[in-house]
Design a protein around this motif. Sequence first.
Motif, PDB file in Angstrom:
ATOM      1  N   GLY A  93      12.131  -5.752 -10.172  1.00  0.00           N
ATOM      2  CA  GLY A  93      11.455  -6.920  -9.628  1.00  0.00           C
ATOM      3  C   GLY A  93      10.006  -6.623  -9.290  1.00  0.00           C
ATOM      4  N   ARG A  94       9.281  -7.670  -8.965  1.00  0.00           N
ATOM      5  CA  ARG A  94       7.859  -7.534  -8.645  1.00  0.00           C
ATOM      6  C   ARG A  94       7.649  -7.461  -7.142  1.00  0.00           C
ATOM      7  N   ILE A  95       6.778  -6.539  -6.729  1.00  0.00           N
ATOM      8  CA  ILE A  95       6.394  -6.463  -5.325  1.00  0.00           C
ATOM      9  C   ILE A  95       4.965  -6.985  -5.178  1.00  0.00           C
ATOM     10  N   THR A  96       4.673  -7.506  -4.006  1.00  0.00           N
ATOM     11  CA  THR A  96       3.339  -8.060  -3.738  1.00  0.00           C
ATOM     12  C   THR A  96       2.373  -6.938  -3.360  1.00  0.00           C
ATOM     13  N   PRO A  97       1.073  -7.209  -3.409  1.00  0.00           N
ATOM     14  CA  PRO A  97       0.116  -6.207  -2.930  1.00  0.00           C
ATOM     15  C   PRO A  97       0.357  -5.815  -1.481  1.00  0.00           C
ATOM     16  N   GLU A  98       0.760  -6.775  -0.662  1.00  0.00           N
ATOM     17  CA  GLU A  98       1.035  -6.462   0.742  1.00  0.00           C
ATOM     18  C   GLU A  98       2.219  -5.509   0.863  1.00  0.00           C
ATOM     19  N   GLU A  99       3.246  -5.734   0.057  1.00  0.00           N
ATOM     20  CA  GLU A  99       4.394  -4.823   0.071  1.00  0.00           C
ATOM     21  C   GLU A  99       4.005  -3.455  -0.482  1.00  0.00           C
ATOM     22  N   ALA A 100       3.156  -3.428  -1.502  1.00  0.00           N
ATOM     23  CA  ALA A 100       2.705  -2.155  -2.057  1.00  0.00           C
ATOM     24  C   ALA A 100       1.957  -1.346  -1.010  1.00  0.00           C
ATOM     25  N   LEU A 101       1.123  -2.003  -0.221  1.00  0.00           N
ATOM     26  CA  LEU A 101       0.387  -1.310   0.838  1.00  0.00           C
ATOM     27  C   LEU A 101       1.337  -0.782   1.898  1.00  0.00           C
ATOM     28  N   LEU A 102       2.343  -1.569   2.231  1.00  0.00           N
ATOM     29  CA  LEU A 102       3.335  -1.122   3.210  1.00  0.00           C
ATOM     30  C   LEU A 102       4.075   0.109   2.700  1.00  0.00           C
ATOM     31  N   LEU A 103       4.477   0.090   1.442  1.00  0.00           N
ATOM     32  CA  LEU A 103       5.169   1.242   0.875  1.00  0.00           C
ATOM     33  C   LEU A 103       4.251   2.461   0.828  1.00  0.00           C
ATOM     34  N   TYR A 104       2.995   2.245   0.493  1.00  0.00           N
ATOM     35  CA  TYR A 104       2.050   3.362   0.382  1.00  0.00           C
ATOM     36  C   TYR A 104       1.826   4.048   1.729  1.00  0.00           C
ATOM     37  N   ILE A 133      11.408  -1.410   8.747  1.00  0.00           N
ATOM     38  CA  ILE A 133      12.303  -0.587   7.936  1.00  0.00           C
ATOM     39  C   ILE A 133      13.030  -1.441   6.910  1.00  0.00           C
ATOM     40  N   ARG A 134      13.486  -2.625   7.351  1.00  0.00           N
ATOM     41  CA  ARG A 134      14.187  -3.506   6.417  1.00  0.00           C
ATOM     42  C   ARG A 134      13.234  -3.996   5.322  1.00  0.00           C
ATOM     43  N   GLU A 135      11.990  -4.316   5.691  1.00  0.00           N
ATOM     44  CA  GLU A 135      11.013  -4.757   4.701  1.00  0.00           C
ATOM     45  C   GLU A 135      10.754  -3.666   3.665  1.00  0.00           C
ATOM     46  N   ILE A 136      10.670  -2.430   4.127  1.00  0.00           N
ATOM     47  CA  ILE A 136      10.453  -1.305   3.217  1.00  0.00           C
ATOM     48  C   ILE A 136      11.640  -1.154   2.278  1.00  0.00           C
ATOM     49  N   ASP A 137      12.835  -1.183   2.843  1.00  0.00           N
ATOM     50  CA  ASP A 137      14.044  -1.028   2.024  1.00  0.00           C
ATOM     51  C   ASP A 137      14.168  -2.141   0.990  1.00  0.00           C
ATOM     52  N   ASP A 138      13.868  -3.363   1.410  1.00  0.00           N
ATOM     53  CA  ASP A 138      13.971  -4.501   0.486  1.00  0.00           C
ATOM     54  C   ASP A 138      12.977  -4.362  -0.670  1.00  0.00           C
ATOM     55  N   ALA A 139      11.742  -3.974  -0.331  1.00  0.00           N
ATOM     56  CA  ALA A 139      10.718  -3.838  -1.375  1.00  0.00           C
ATOM     57  C   ALA A 139      11.052  -2.701  -2.329  1.00  0.00           C
ATOM     58  N   LEU A 140      11.528  -1.574  -1.798  1.00  0.00           N
ATOM     59  CA  LEU A 140      11.909  -0.444  -2.646  1.00  0.00           C
ATOM     60  C   LEU A 140      13.041  -0.824  -3.593  1.00  0.00           C
ATOM     61  N   GLN A 141      14.043  -1.521  -3.071  1.00  0.00           N
ATOM     62  CA  GLN A 141      15.186  -1.881  -3.892  1.00  0.00           C
ATOM     63  C   GLN A 141      14.799  -2.884  -4.971  1.00  0.00           C
ATOM     64  N   ARG A 142      13.997  -3.873  -4.593  1.00  0.00           N
ATOM     65  CA  ARG A 142      13.584  -4.879  -5.569  1.00  0.00           C
ATOM     66  C   ARG A 142      12.775  -4.249  -6.695  1.00  0.00           C
ATOM     67  N   ALA A 143      11.830  -3.371  -6.321  1.00  0.00           N
ATOM     68  CA  ALA A 143      11.015  -2.724  -7.341  1.00  0.00           C
ATOM     69  C   ALA A 143      11.847  -1.801  -8.217  1.00  0.00           C
ATOM     70  N   ALA A 144      12.763  -1.051  -7.610  1.00  0.00           N
ATOM     71  CA  ALA A 144      13.621  -0.147  -8.369  1.00  0.00           C
ATOM     72  C   ALA A 144      14.490  -0.911  -9.356  1.00  0.00           C
ATOM     73  N   ASP A 196       3.787   3.565   4.692  1.00  0.00           N
ATOM     74  CA  ASP A 196       4.888   3.752   5.639  1.00  0.00           C
ATOM     75  C   ASP A 196       6.235   4.120   5.033  1.00  0.00           C
ATOM     76  N   ALA A 197       6.429   3.983   3.746  1.00  0.00           N
ATOM     77  CA  ALA A 197       7.735   4.314   3.182  1.00  0.00           C
ATOM     78  C   ALA A 197       7.985   5.812   3.259  1.00  0.00           C
ATOM     79  N   PRO A 198       9.183   6.240   3.613  1.00  0.00           N
ATOM     80  CA  PRO A 198       9.505   7.673   3.572  1.00  0.00           C
ATOM     81  C   PRO A 198       9.300   8.213   2.164  1.00  0.00           C
ATOM     82  N   LEU A 199       8.791   9.422   2.049  1.00  0.00           N
ATOM     83  CA  LEU A 199       8.382   9.955   0.754  1.00  0.00           C
ATOM     84  C   LEU A 199       9.542  10.030  -0.231  1.00  0.00           C
ATOM     85  N   HIS A 200      10.695  10.548   0.202  1.00  0.00           N
ATOM     86  CA  HIS A 200      11.799  10.736  -0.744  1.00  0.00           C
ATOM     87  C   HIS A 200      12.345   9.413  -1.273  1.00  0.00           C
ATOM     88  N   PRO A 201      12.620   8.410  -0.430  1.00  0.00           N
ATOM     89  CA  PRO A 201      13.045   7.115  -0.984  1.00  0.00           C
ATOM     90  C   PRO A 201      11.981   6.476  -1.869  1.00  0.00           C
TER      91      PRO A 201
END
Length: 411
Positions: free
Chosen positions: A16-27, A2-13, A29-34
């Motif tokens: 900042g740049r997210i990695t392919p691994e973070e992009a896959l995690l967001l795709y 959950i923390r990894e998802i939140d960190d990646a969402l905030q950085r991208a918003a 597992d991230a909750p749809l609305h956030p």
Amino acid sequence: MIREIDDALQRAADGGRITPEEALLLYTDAPLHPLGEAADAVRRRRYPDGIVTYLIDRNINYTNVCVTACKFCAFYRAPKHAEGWSHDTEEILRRCGEAVELGATQVMLQGGHHPDYGVEYYEQLFGAVKSAYPQLAIHSIGPSEILHMAKVSSVSIEEAITRIQAAGLDSIAGAGAEMLPDRPRQAIAPLKESGQRWLEVMEVAHRFGVDSTATMMMGTGETNAERIEHMRMIRDVQDKAVEAGYADNRVAERGGAGGFRAFIPWTYQPENNHLKGRTQATTLEYLRLVAVARLFFDNVAHLQSSWLTTGKDAGQLSLHMGVDDLGSIMLEENVISSAGARHRSNLLELISMIRSADRTPAQRDTLYQHLAVHRRPEDDPTDERVVSHFSSIALPHDGAADRSLPLIEAR
């Protein structure tokens, strides 16, 4: 997680740049609305004017004869097939003229890999269109066609690109990307060039000042990781364009930034082709991909939704997932229609879709420059007859491949 998802969402918003691994995690597992909120935050930061653009264009197919035989394609016919056809230049110019009468600013000239069509054919075709209708931007073909014409004419990729550019080609379409990673590409298009080769052609074009778009077809059995890998491959090439000065990563102006100026994901259509719909992408998968794309492509200016393949409801929802362009009122489209796409709209409806999503509609040109901003409803066009899309060969009718568009007065 959950923390990894939140960190990646905030950085991208925050840009900042997210990695392919973070992009896959967001795709996955991230909750749809956030996820949607983060993507929309990127859109708002890039385009604080709240404008969502659209285009009026026509996709004109010069031939359906093709030697590549992609398994997902319902449009092509093999050489010497009884249903194969090619339009002469006169017919293509007639269709260009109809497009101009309807208010189009762009044509997409696309077709199969005809065994006889080399660089000379495209020089003649683009030159004829540009001579007759200099106001039309020729945003056409793709790396696959460029590789094919170079092979037929026994010339280098560099020579092919410079010659068709000189003849009138303004911009290269993202056609033929489908899926760039090797495994899914081999599964659906074993005779087509590799994804890496497709990107190499785009790199050459960008070096010569011919910008392009990038696309992705999802829903043919690729994995989630392969979808993200497809985007990673495109982002890496765009990084090279930015570093070399062929592209400008700044987006203070709405116009094209060079290199890949837009990313356009779309969904596989299942009718009349060898894949026969064994796998398809859901609307939710598509919307999540759109949002992740806006977060991932920090170096690509625009994100376009494909309401033509997903439907108007999904198209409008995508405007809340980071999309800043709703695509085109495509006055004619045959390739995707042949595989089952039946979504149609008209100019007023498309503008209404944008406005009811609390965005400001604007007609754009190929480079995303605004031609008309409809800031108030009273600024909207009033002609109800600009309709997308008329399919001259794919929709049920009398079968005539040269059926004409109904001409209208365009405001």
